[in-house]
Enzyme design. Structure first.
Site, mmCIF file in Angstrom:
data_model
loop_
_atom_site.group_PDB
_atom_site.id
_atom_site.type_symbol
_atom_site.label_atom_id
_atom_site.label_comp_id
_atom_site.label_asym_id
_atom_site.label_seq_id
_atom_site.Cartn_x
_atom_site.Cartn_y
_atom_site.Cartn_z
ATOM 1 N N LEU A 18 0.826 -1.202 0.000
ATOM 2 C CA LEU A 18 0.000 0.000 0.000
ATOM 3 C C LEU A 18 0.865 1.259 0.000
ATOM 4 O O LEU A 18 0.549 2.245 -0.655
ATOM 5 C CB LEU A 18 -0.944 -0.007 1.217
ATOM 6 C CG LEU A 18 -1.982 1.120 1.232
ATOM 7 C CD1 LEU A 18 -2.895 1.048 0.012
ATOM 8 C CD2 LEU A 18 -2.823 1.064 2.509
ATOM 9 N N ARG A 528 3.865 6.192 5.767
ATOM 10 C CA ARG A 528 5.086 5.981 6.548
ATOM 11 C C ARG A 528 4.976 4.757 7.449
ATOM 12 O O ARG A 528 4.016 4.626 8.201
ATOM 13 C CB ARG A 528 5.327 7.192 7.448
ATOM 14 C CG ARG A 528 6.441 8.088 7.013
ATOM 15 C CD ARG A 528 7.803 7.461 7.102
ATOM 16 N NE ARG A 528 8.428 7.739 8.376
ATOM 17 C CZ ARG A 528 9.121 8.841 8.637
ATOM 18 N NH1 ARG A 528 9.283 9.768 7.728
ATOM 19 N NH2 ARG A 528 9.653 9.012 9.823
ATOM 20 N N GLU A 618 5.842 10.680 25.433
ATOM 21 C CA GLU A 618 4.825 9.786 24.883
ATOM 22 C C GLU A 618 4.667 8.497 25.675
ATOM 23 O O GLU A 618 3.726 7.750 25.446
ATOM 24 C CB GLU A 618 5.072 9.515 23.401
ATOM 25 C CG GLU A 618 6.392 8.876 23.089
ATOM 26 C CD GLU A 618 6.629 8.745 21.585
ATOM 27 O OE1 GLU A 618 6.693 9.778 20.916
ATOM 28 O OE2 GLU A 618 6.749 7.613 21.114
ATOM 29 N N HIS A 707 12.079 22.161 10.663
ATOM 30 C CA HIS A 707 11.127 21.430 9.817
ATOM 31 C C HIS A 707 10.899 22.129 8.488
ATOM 32 O O HIS A 707 10.310 21.569 7.582
ATOM 33 C CB HIS A 707 9.788 21.258 10.543
ATOM 34 C CG HIS A 707 9.940 20.537 11.842
ATOM 35 N ND1 HIS A 707 10.182 21.209 13.023
ATOM 36 C CD2 HIS A 707 9.932 19.224 12.147
ATOM 37 C CE1 HIS A 707 10.297 20.324 13.998
ATOM 38 N NE2 HIS A 707 10.159 19.114 13.492
ATOM 39 N N CYS A 739 15.807 21.049 16.553
ATOM 40 C CA CYS A 739 16.015 19.598 16.516
ATOM 41 C C CYS A 739 17.198 19.302 15.597
ATOM 42 O O CYS A 739 17.864 20.229 15.127
ATOM 43 C CB CYS A 739 14.729 18.916 16.022
ATOM 44 S SG CYS A 739 14.716 17.122 16.272
#
Ligand code: GLN
Ligand code: ZN
Length: 767
Positions: A18, A528, A618, A707, A739
């Site tokens: 996919l 992803r 998280e 980003h 980052c």
């Protein structure tokens, strides 16, 4: 006999078919027909497989071209206004536009691009969903035929499926509100008729039952929210002549249990892996006579073969209490979170394969459990026997059980989780020893991973180039990185991480106790996928992992070079973790391995060491009352990894997000000398929580957004540094990007860092 169900099958395909189909469509290499055909083929394959294995309730609409929450937005027409849409059905291109945004070129001169919907983590998994957007004027209408189409598609293959929907209350609670003081649940009355209409259409199409997921029932909920579930299902129960099966997962219902048991539906699914005691709680509370219980027994979040004998006892308990026709056997949650098939792993040996079960094997386990409970001992003996052997093999394996590691964990004492001196003392010693200026400049670790870097690493893995050639290549990358940083004038340099692909895999491959797979992909978001390592055994570090590269970098410069490691909590969080001991125990083992590396780096002359913990937050449990327990051991593990060094060695950590308000106490307790965080996108506002708490260590709030390819100006960065100084002391502040820079190109990185260094100099001079 009890019936069997699956809550959802992985949709990407055993070989990520996919992913390739969707990305091929996006970049114009495949037609829409091609993509749709691949989707249909995958659905057929997965339905047939589950049906052939003897599963009673095969799910439909668990397939998605991107994400099931986005599918729900399309289903009810919750398309944010900024996307061009005629208000009729949401076609595939509108759907992908919502997921990925629109570039200027897609709009043929009409506007300058449209931002994608926001993405966030699906509960405490590593799957990300698209966040629905709601406002007081949001209107809903049935805007997709996907659910009906897929039901009919399966029916045409002779398979009667049970479509899966995200429940209306969870859908609203998972969204974000575009207005202040607006409660998305106010939209429930407008949303329910759309669900009602859909259920009627499913009924007309011949469906007998639907699964409706309300995972938000396992989180902390207010009385109003609880009342919303009741109201919603009272309405939906009358909407059509369909059996409603409500699925909850990822935890215990706890105080929401009476609400859930009171819903006027056919069955309630309980996650008995995360919420082990829930069956007893439900039976104690009393299960209404017309309600069936669906037992989430086989772990849908992990890869271990189940203990079938013990699960069978639970099935029997339920049957004794409810009768076998009111018991359904299933996985704890959708199997979306595990790889497709162990059969696709030729590199694992038979012993390792014995320990493991992926989605396909889990369906076999579910069917066997129900069969066995119905008295079919003969046909199920093989798989039950295999389960017993797996448990014994794991308990006996010398590869898994390393007494030396266990002794080391038992020997952890207070002194190992404490630095010699307090922060202020350390700060003074470090500023002296490391000769750092005010507002020291640094980066987060990685430099651009060019195609050349990736290709050379792949060539080395494939055996196409020798180890010596590969190492010479990496040294060359380090030379370049050091030279660049010296020219730019940064104060604390890094080696650039060219030798690493993934920050967890890189360490896992060098540690004992980890298994790696070839095709065990799970969807992370959209197309992803990730292939998490499997922590199967006691973890230890046979040899130094990064010292070679860091020593090399250190020899190339007189400037200070910062070592770069992934922290124990992040390694744990981004892996499949063994289920035969508490996570905290496994994390302590990893922490000891990292501690060894930290001390070796220090001995090799590295005076600043960064231990990245981007996944620290998280790991927080879904229920706030369980946070403390997690934070206690997570902080302990970070300290275990970091506290062995001398006062003069600077311990850095990095977390790439901006929400610290509720965990700031734990961040302080980690006792790092410097923390770098993402801050530029929130324009330093997040620093308020550090201010309120009078954060005692040094902080590097990111001064530019990595980003985006945009090069920030000197003025812009200066403004952000000044904003940070409104809140923080000068002695505390570091200057760095948000980052790592591995996804950027050198043409962006060089001028951006030059401007950053210039801005820091300007601010230093202006004092
Ligand atoms: N040191 C890592 C890097 O710079 C940190 C990555 C992360 O925080 N996710 O790439
Ligand atoms: Zn980061």
């Amino acid at each position: 006999m009890p019936t069997t169900t699956n809550l959802g099958f992985p949709r990407i395909g055993a070989h990520r078919e996919l992913k390739r189909a969707v990305e091929g469509y996006w970049n114009g290499e495949r037609s829409k027909q091609d993509l749709l055909a691949e989707g249909a083929e995958l659905r057929e394959r997965h339905w047939r497989k589950q049906d052939d294995l003897g599963l009673d309730f095969v799910p439909a609409n668990d397939f998605s071209y991107y994400d099931q929450v986005l599918d729900t937005c399309a289903m009810v027409g919750a398309v944010p206004d900024r996307f061009p849409w005629d208000g009729d059905t949401v076609d595939l291109d509108t759907y992908f536009a919502m997921a990925r945004g629109l570039q200027e070129k897609d709009l043929e001169g009409e506007g300058s691009g449209v931002q994608a919907m926001e993405m966030t983590k699906w509960f405490d998994t590593n799957y990300h969903y698209l966040v629905p957007e709601f406002a007081s004027d949001t209107e809903f209408s049935l805007s997709s035929t996907k659910v009906i189409d897929e039901y009919e598609e399966a029916a045409a293959l002779g398979i009667d499926t049970r479509p899966v929907l995200i429940g209306p209350v969870s859908f609203l609670l998972l969204g974000k509100s575009q207005e202040e003081d607006f409660d998305a649940l106010d939209l429930l009355d407008d949303l329910l008729p759309v669900y009602g209409e859909l259920l009627q259409e499913l009924d007309d199409a011949g469906a007998e039952a639907v699964q409706i997921d309300e995972p938000t029932l396992v989180a902390d909920r207010s009385d109003e929210e609880r009342a919303a579930y009741t109201a919603a299902y009272e309405t939906l129960a009358d909407a059509a002549d369909l059996d409603l099966h409500i699925a909850t997962y990822f935890g215990s219902l706890a105080e929401n249990l009476p609400t859930a048991l009171g819903l006027p539906v056919e069955s309630l699914h309980l996650d008995l892996v995360r919420g082990e005691g829930q069956l007893d709680e439900a039976l104690d509370h009393g299960v209404p006579d017309d309600l069936s219980l669906s037992l989430g027994l086989v772990d849908g979040r992990n890869v271990w073969r189940a203990d079938l004998d013990s699960l069978l006892e639970t099935v029997e308990t339920a049957i004794d209490a409810l009768g076998s026709d009111r018991v359904i056997v299933g996985p704890s949650c959708s199997l979306l979170h595990v790889p497709v098939d162990l059969g696709a792993e030729p590199a694992l040996d038979d012993e390792e394969k014995l320990w493991l079960a992926f989605a396909t094997q889990k369906i076999e386990e579910i069917v066997a459990l129900a069969d066995r409970a119905a008295g079919n001992t003969e046909d199920t003996e093989t798989i039950f026997e295999r389960s017993r052997r797996a448990i014994e093999a794991r308990a006996d394996s010398e590869w898994i059980n390393d007494p030396a590691v266990q002794r080391r964990v038992d020997g952890i004492d207070d002194g190992m989780v404490r630095r010699d001196s307090d922060r202020d003392t350390r700060r003074a010693l470090q500023r002296d020893a490391l000769d750092l200026p005010e507002l020291p400049t640094t980066t987060i670790g990685s430099f651009p991973q060019t195609d050349e870097v990736r290709e050379t690493r792949a060539a080395y893995k494939e055996g196409e180039i020798s180890r010596a050639e590969y190492e010479a290549f990496i040294e060359g990358r380090i030379d370049d990185a050091i030279e660049q940083q010296e020219e730019i004038g940064l104060d604390v340099l890094v080696h650039g991480e060219s030798e690493r692909g993934d920050m967890v895999e890189y360490f896992g491959r060098q540690l004992d106790g980890f298994l790696f797979t070839e095709n065990a992909w799970v969807q992370s978001y959209g197309s992803r996928c990730v292939r998490p390592p499997i922590i199967a055994g006691d973890v230890s570090r046979p040899e130094p992992m990064t010292v070679r590269w860091l020593s090399y970098a250190n020899e190339q410069t007189d400037e200070l070079v910062k070592g770069m490691l992934t922290g124990p909590v992040t390694i744990l969080q981004w892996s499949f973790v063994r289920d035969d001991q508490p996570r905290a125990e496994t994390c302590r083992q990893i922490a000891l391995a990292i501690r060894d590396e930290v001390l070796d780096l220090e001995a090799a002359g590295i005076q600043a060491i960064q231990i990245d913990e981007p996944a620290f937050r998280e790991g927080l449990p879904l229920r706030e009352r369980q946070w403390e327990g997690y934070l206690d051991w997570a902080v302990e593990c970070f300290r275990l990894a970091s506290c062995g060094v001398a006062d003069e060695t600077g311990i850095h950590t990095h977390m790439c997000y901006a929400e610290f308000e509720d965990i700031i106490g734990a961040i302080v307790d980690m006792d790092a000398d410097v923390i770098t965080i993402e801050a530029s996108r929130s324009k330093m506002e997040l620093l308020d929580s550090f201010d309120d708490f009078e954060y005692p260590s040094d902080i590097g709030p990111g001064v530019y957004d990595i980003h985006s390819p945009r090069v920030p100006s000197v003025e812009e960065i200066e403004t952000l540094i000044h904003k940070a100084l409104d809140v923080l002391d000068r002695e505390q502040l570091w200057v760095n990007p948000d980052c790592g820079l591995k996804t950027r190109r050198w043409v962006e990185v060089e001028p951006s860092l030059e401007n950053m260094v210039q801005a820091a100099e300007n601010v230093r001079e202006s004092s």
